[in-house]
Motif scaffolding. Structure first.
Motif, PDB file in Angstrom:
ATOM      1  N   ILE A 194      13.597  21.931  40.030  1.00 51.93           N
ATOM      2  CA  ILE A 194      14.889  21.249  40.205  1.00 51.93           C
ATOM      3  C   ILE A 194      14.687  19.748  40.403  1.00 51.93           C
ATOM      4  CG2 ILE A 194      16.904  21.016  41.707  1.00 51.93           C
ATOM      5  CD1 ILE A 194      17.049  23.524  40.075  1.00 51.93           C
ATOM      6  N   ASN A 195      13.730  19.364  41.231  1.00 52.02           N
ATOM      7  CA  ASN A 195      13.455  17.942  41.483  1.00 52.02           C
ATOM      8  C   ASN A 195      13.108  17.204  40.192  1.00 52.02           C
ATOM      9  OD1 ASN A 195      13.882  17.468  44.255  1.00 52.02           O
ATOM     10  ND2 ASN A 195      11.963  18.484  44.775  1.00 52.02           N
ATOM     11  N   SER A 196      12.300  17.836  39.358  1.00 43.61           N
ATOM     12  CA  SER A 196      11.885  17.176  38.114  1.00 43.61           C
ATOM     13  C   SER A 196      13.067  16.930  37.183  1.00 43.61           C
ATOM     14  CB  SER A 196      10.815  18.017  37.406  1.00 43.61           C
ATOM     15  OG  SER A 196      11.364  19.160  36.769  1.00 43.61           O
ATOM     16  N   LEU A 197      14.133  17.718  37.347  1.00 45.41           N
ATOM     17  CA  LEU A 197      15.318  17.576  36.493  1.00 45.41           C
ATOM     18  C   LEU A 197      16.389  16.690  37.121  1.00 45.41           C
ATOM     19  CD1 LEU A 197      15.392  21.280  35.359  1.00 45.41           C
ATOM     20  CD2 LEU A 197      15.127  19.315  33.825  1.00 45.41           C
ATOM     21  N   VAL A 198      16.570  16.798  38.406  1.00 46.89           N
ATOM     22  CA  VAL A 198      17.587  15.984  39.088  1.00 46.89           C
ATOM     23  C   VAL A 198      17.245  14.503  38.996  1.00 46.89           C
ATOM     24  CG1 VAL A 198      18.545  15.388  41.356  1.00 46.89           C
ATOM     25  CG2 VAL A 198      18.381  17.795  40.652  1.00 46.89           C
ATOM     26  N   PHE A 199      15.961  14.175  39.151  1.00 41.18           N
ATOM     27  CA  PHE A 199      15.547  12.773  39.205  1.00 41.18           C
ATOM     28  C   PHE A 199      15.014  12.277  37.857  1.00 41.18           C
ATOM     29  CE2 PHE A 199      15.128  14.469  43.559  1.00 41.18           C
ATOM     30  CZ  PHE A 199      16.077  13.661  44.174  1.00 41.18           C
ATOM     31  N   GLN A 200      15.736  12.622  36.806  1.00 39.11           N
ATOM     32  CA  GLN A 200      15.404  12.143  35.467  1.00 39.11           C
ATOM     33  C   GLN A 200      15.801  10.670  35.293  1.00 39.11           C
ATOM     34  OE1 GLN A 200      14.246  13.942  32.227  1.00 39.11           O
ATOM     35  NE2 GLN A 200      13.195  14.758  34.029  1.00 39.11           N
ATOM     36  N   GLU A 201      15.024   9.961  34.469  1.00 36.57           N
ATOM     37  CA  GLU A 201      15.426   8.612  34.083  1.00 36.57           C
ATOM     38  C   GLU A 201      16.721   8.718  33.279  1.00 36.57           C
ATOM     39  OE1 GLU A 201      12.199   6.931  31.900  1.00 36.57           O
ATOM     40  OE2 GLU A 201      10.908   6.706  33.665  1.00 36.57           O
ATOM     41  N   LYS A 202      17.681   7.884  33.609  1.00 38.46           N
ATOM     42  CA  LYS A 202      18.999   7.991  32.976  1.00 38.46           C
ATOM     43  C   LYS A 202      19.301   6.751  32.148  1.00 38.46           C
ATOM     44  CE  LYS A 202      20.788  10.956  36.675  1.00 38.46           C
ATOM     45  NZ  LYS A 202      19.506  11.121  37.369  1.00 38.46           N
ATOM     46  N   ASN A 203      20.088   6.949  31.095  1.00 37.71           N
ATOM     47  CA  ASN A 203      20.606   5.833  30.296  1.00 37.71           C
ATOM     48  C   ASN A 203      21.947   6.237  29.698  1.00 37.71           C
ATOM     49  OD1 ASN A 203      20.176   7.159  27.703  1.00 37.71           O
ATOM     50  ND2 ASN A 203      17.993   6.704  27.954  1.00 37.71           N
ATOM     51  N   SER A 204      22.517   5.368  28.897  1.00 35.39           N
ATOM     52  CA  SER A 204      23.884   5.580  28.395  1.00 35.39           C
ATOM     53  C   SER A 204      23.947   6.490  27.178  1.00 35.39           C
ATOM     54  CB  SER A 204      24.525   4.230  28.045  1.00 35.39           C
ATOM     55  OG  SER A 204      23.758   3.570  27.037  1.00 35.39           O
ATOM     56  N   THR A 205      22.789   7.001  26.701  1.00 36.26           N
ATOM     57  CA  THR A 205      22.787   7.814  25.477  1.00 36.26           C
ATOM     58  C   THR A 205      23.013   9.298  25.742  1.00 36.26           C
ATOM     59  OG1 THR A 205      20.393   8.220  25.487  1.00 36.26           O
ATOM     60  CG2 THR A 205      21.181   6.191  24.417  1.00 36.26           C
ATOM     61  N   PHE A 206      22.932   9.721  27.011  1.00 34.34           N
ATOM     62  CA  PHE A 206      23.067  11.146  27.291  1.00 34.34           C
ATOM     63  C   PHE A 206      23.601  11.377  28.693  1.00 34.34           C
ATOM     64  CE2 PHE A 206      19.061  10.179  29.288  1.00 34.34           C
ATOM     65  CZ  PHE A 206      18.955  11.071  30.357  1.00 34.34           C
ATOM     66  N   GLN A 207      24.123  12.564  28.892  1.00 35.11           N
ATOM     67  CA  GLN A 207      24.461  13.084  30.210  1.00 35.11           C
ATOM     68  C   GLN A 207      24.013  14.538  30.246  1.00 35.11           C
ATOM     69  OE1 GLN A 207      28.711  13.417  30.964  1.00 35.11           O
ATOM     70  NE2 GLN A 207      29.145  13.368  28.773  1.00 35.11           N
ATOM     71  N   TYR A 208      23.964  15.111  31.445  1.00 38.73           N
ATOM     72  CA  TYR A 208      23.474  16.485  31.506  1.00 38.73           C
ATOM     73  C   TYR A 208      23.978  17.202  32.742  1.00 38.73           C
ATOM     74  CZ  TYR A 208      19.845  14.935  34.874  1.00 38.73           C
ATOM     75  OH  TYR A 208      19.166  14.439  35.961  1.00 38.73           O
ATOM     76  N   GLU A 209      23.978  18.529  32.624  1.00 39.53           N
ATOM     77  CA  GLU A 209      24.299  19.414  33.738  1.00 39.53           C
ATOM     78  C   GLU A 209      23.125  20.348  33.973  1.00 39.53           C
ATOM     79  OE1 GLU A 209      27.726  21.715  32.650  1.00 39.53           O
ATOM     80  OE2 GLU A 209      26.764  22.615  30.891  1.00 39.53           O
ATOM     81  N   ILE A 210      22.958  20.796  35.204  1.00 45.28           N
ATOM     82  CA  ILE A 210      21.906  21.756  35.553  1.00 45.28           C
ATOM     83  C   ILE A 210      22.581  23.008  36.099  1.00 45.28           C
ATOM     84  CG2 ILE A 210      19.854  22.212  36.954  1.00 45.28           C
ATOM     85  CD1 ILE A 210      19.508  19.156  37.202  1.00 45.28           C
ATOM     86  N   ILE A 211      22.274  24.160  35.489  1.00 47.32           N
ATOM     87  CA  ILE A 211      22.861  25.428  35.919  1.00 47.32           C
ATOM     88  C   ILE A 211      21.741  26.414  36.201  1.00 47.32           C
ATOM     89  CG2 ILE A 211      24.521  27.243  35.392  1.00 47.32           C
ATOM     90  CD1 ILE A 211      25.747  25.431  33.283  1.00 47.32           C
ATOM     91  N   VAL A 212      21.790  27.043  37.372  1.00 51.48           N
ATOM     92  CA  VAL A 212      20.763  27.994  37.796  1.00 51.48           C
ATOM     93  C   VAL A 212      21.380  29.373  37.965  1.00 51.48           C
ATOM     94  CG1 VAL A 212      19.052  28.557  39.566  1.00 51.48           C
ATOM     95  CG2 VAL A 212      19.531  26.154  39.021  1.00 51.48           C
ATOM     96  N   CYS A 213      20.725  30.390  37.404  1.00 46.57           N
ATOM     97  CA  CYS A 213      21.094  31.786  37.650  1.00 46.57           C
ATOM     98  C   CYS A 213      19.981  32.413  38.479  1.00 46.57           C
ATOM     99  CB  CYS A 213      21.274  32.553  36.338  1.00 46.57           C
ATOM    100  SG  CYS A 213      21.568  34.329  36.565  1.00 46.57           S
ATOM    101  N   ASP A 214      20.288  32.761  39.717  1.00 46.89           N
ATOM    102  CA  ASP A 214      19.280  33.348  40.601  1.00 46.89           C
ATOM    103  C   ASP A 214      19.490  34.855  40.699  1.00 46.89           C
ATOM    104  OD1 ASP A 214      17.095  32.812  42.687  1.00 46.89           O
ATOM    105  OD2 ASP A 214      18.524  34.087  43.752  1.00 46.89           O
ATOM    106  N   GLN A 215      18.392  35.612  40.535  1.00 49.96           N
ATOM    107  CA  GLN A 215      18.461  37.072  40.545  1.00 49.96           C
ATOM    108  C   GLN A 215      17.744  37.679  41.746  1.00 49.96           C
ATOM    109  OE1 GLN A 215      16.983  37.382  36.339  1.00 49.96           O
ATOM    110  NE2 GLN A 215      18.788  38.651  36.067  1.00 49.96           N
ATOM    111  N   SER A 216      17.589  36.874  42.793  1.00 49.99           N
ATOM    112  CA  SER A 216      16.991  37.388  44.028  1.00 49.99           C
ATOM    113  C   SER A 216      18.006  38.268  44.767  1.00 49.99           C
ATOM    114  CB  SER A 216      16.575  36.229  44.930  1.00 49.99           C
ATOM    115  OG  SER A 216      15.767  35.299  44.242  1.00 49.99           O
ATOM    116  N   ILE A 220      24.910  26.656  40.722  1.00 51.83           N
ATOM    117  CA  ILE A 220      24.067  27.830  40.940  1.00 51.83           C
ATOM    118  C   ILE A 220      24.949  29.058  41.161  1.00 51.83           C
ATOM    119  CG2 ILE A 220      23.817  27.201  43.391  1.00 51.83           C
ATOM    120  CD1 ILE A 220      21.102  28.686  43.324  1.00 51.83           C
ATOM    121  N   PHE A 221      24.585  30.162  40.533  1.00 57.23           N
ATOM    122  CA  PHE A 221      25.325  31.403  40.737  1.00 57.23           C
ATOM    123  C   PHE A 221      24.345  32.566  40.859  1.00 57.23           C
ATOM    124  CE2 PHE A 221      24.874  31.031  36.157  1.00 57.23           C
ATOM    125  CZ  PHE A 221      24.655  32.317  35.706  1.00 57.23           C
ATOM    126  N   HIS A 222      24.840  33.659  41.420  1.00 55.88           N
ATOM    127  CA  HIS A 222      24.004  34.808  41.719  1.00 55.88           C
ATOM    128  C   HIS A 222      24.288  35.950  40.762  1.00 55.88           C
ATOM    129  CE1 HIS A 222      22.853  38.434  44.220  1.00 55.88           C
ATOM    130  NE2 HIS A 222      21.740  37.752  44.149  1.00 55.88           N
TER     131      HIS A 222
END
Length: 321
Positions: free
Chosen positions: A21-43, A64-66
């Motif tokens: 998650i950290n590697s994705l949240v703290f991505q270098e950002k610019n005006s060419t893209f945006q993004y969402e992060i979605i997690v499916c946890d099966q614990s 995040i959803f279960h």
């Protein structure tokens, strides 16, 4: 502007999830893209609640959803159905990416005129996340064959995490409880309907962690038999010698791998071996009659000929001793 949906299915890899998650949240950002992060946890639900708090402490923007059902294939389907991006990016919960992963990906996709599928390289790392300076390249010979042939008739392009694909390509066309072969099943409609596929071995921004207890490394004879044959019902008809070569070599490779593992764990009875061998032989020779020379390794040639004349006992002895 490109929007990426970064999708993370998780079950049993909680010790690596926050690093992912950290590697994705703290991505270098610019005006060419945006993004969402979605997690499916099966614990289990109690564990899920703890994981959810940890993730939201990193970023409240992560969705995040279960899901109780322990199925990687169905988790991926649910994630795609919740996504809103132009492109889908799957990241396994035990893996991580470089901080310029999405920025570079956006640049690549733009200059390549928005391919349906962009296939990246994978950087291998050990369980501690240390880079091994090894990569999973696509063989150069794929330049001479259709990428779709390699997907359908071999396992070279199975991996979902190495494919970044347009969301509108996806259709949930396999409705079954798949235990083994989830990557191939998830990719089926994606590859089937793609018109422009780009492979870039130079794109090395994804770290693929090598774990001794990963799902792809665990072995069960019943699951192995299911995986060996389940996708045949979805394959396009084999129409040329290159497709035959890929198909036969992959079947023999899987067969040899399964038999070796069975012999190593000393659980193989001859009747089970013969049952698998007969099924393999009938499967190969029912699809097509082998015409023309198919170059394989010496071991594969021996096994193919022994299967052809039904000398299963000699194959059994070959692996047993």
């Amino acid at each position: 502007m490109i929007k990426f949906s970064v999708l993370i299915p998780n079950y049993g890899y909680n010790q690596y999830l926050i690093e992912c998650i950290n590697s994705l949240v703290f991505q270098e950002k610019n005006s060419t893209f945006q993004y969402e992060i979605i997690v499916c946890d099966q614990s289990d639900y109690e564990i899920y609640e703890k994981i959810k708090k940890q993730i939201l402490a990193v970023s409240k923007d992560v969705i995040i959803f279960h899901k109780e059902e322990k199925s990687l294939y169905k988790a991926r389907c649910d994630l795609i159905n919740k996504a809103s991006g132009d492109y889908i990016v799957f990241v396994d919960s035990d893996d991580f990416v470089m901080k310029d992963f999405l920025a570079t990906l956006s640049y690549k996709i733009t200059i390549l005129d928005f391919p349906d599928i962009f296939i990246q390289n994978l950087c291998l790392c050990d369980e501690d996340g240390k880079a091994l300076n090894r990569f999973i390249d696509i063989p150069d010979e794929t330049n001479n064959l259709s990428y779709k042939d390699y997907y359908f008739y071999s396992n070279i392009l199975n991996s979902v995490v190495r494919k970044i694909f347009k969301r509108n390509l996806y259709q949930n066309i396999i409705n079954e409880n798949i235990i083994n072969g989830e990557d191939w099943a998830t990719s089926l409609s994606i590859v089937k309907y793609a018109k422009k596929i780009i492979v870039d071995n130079s794109f090395k921004k994804y770290f693929y962690r090598q774990l001794s207890n990963s799902m792809s490394r665990n072995f069960d004879i019943n699951i192995a038999c299911q995986a060996l044959f389940f996708k045949d019902q979805y394959l396009p008809p084999i129409s040329n010698l290159n497709q035959k070569k890929l198909y036969v070599e992959q079947k023999l490779y899987d067969y040899v791998s399964y038999i070796r593992k069975l012999v190593q764990i000393k659980s193989l009875k001859y009747w089970k071996f013969r049952q698998i061998s007969i099924k393999l032989r009938n499967n190969i020779y029912k699809q097509f009659k082998l015409k023309g020379r198919i170059d394989t390794s010496l071991l594969y040639k021996i096994i193919l000929n022994l299967l052809k004349i039904r000398l299963y006992f000699f194959i059994f002895v070959l692996f047993k001793f």
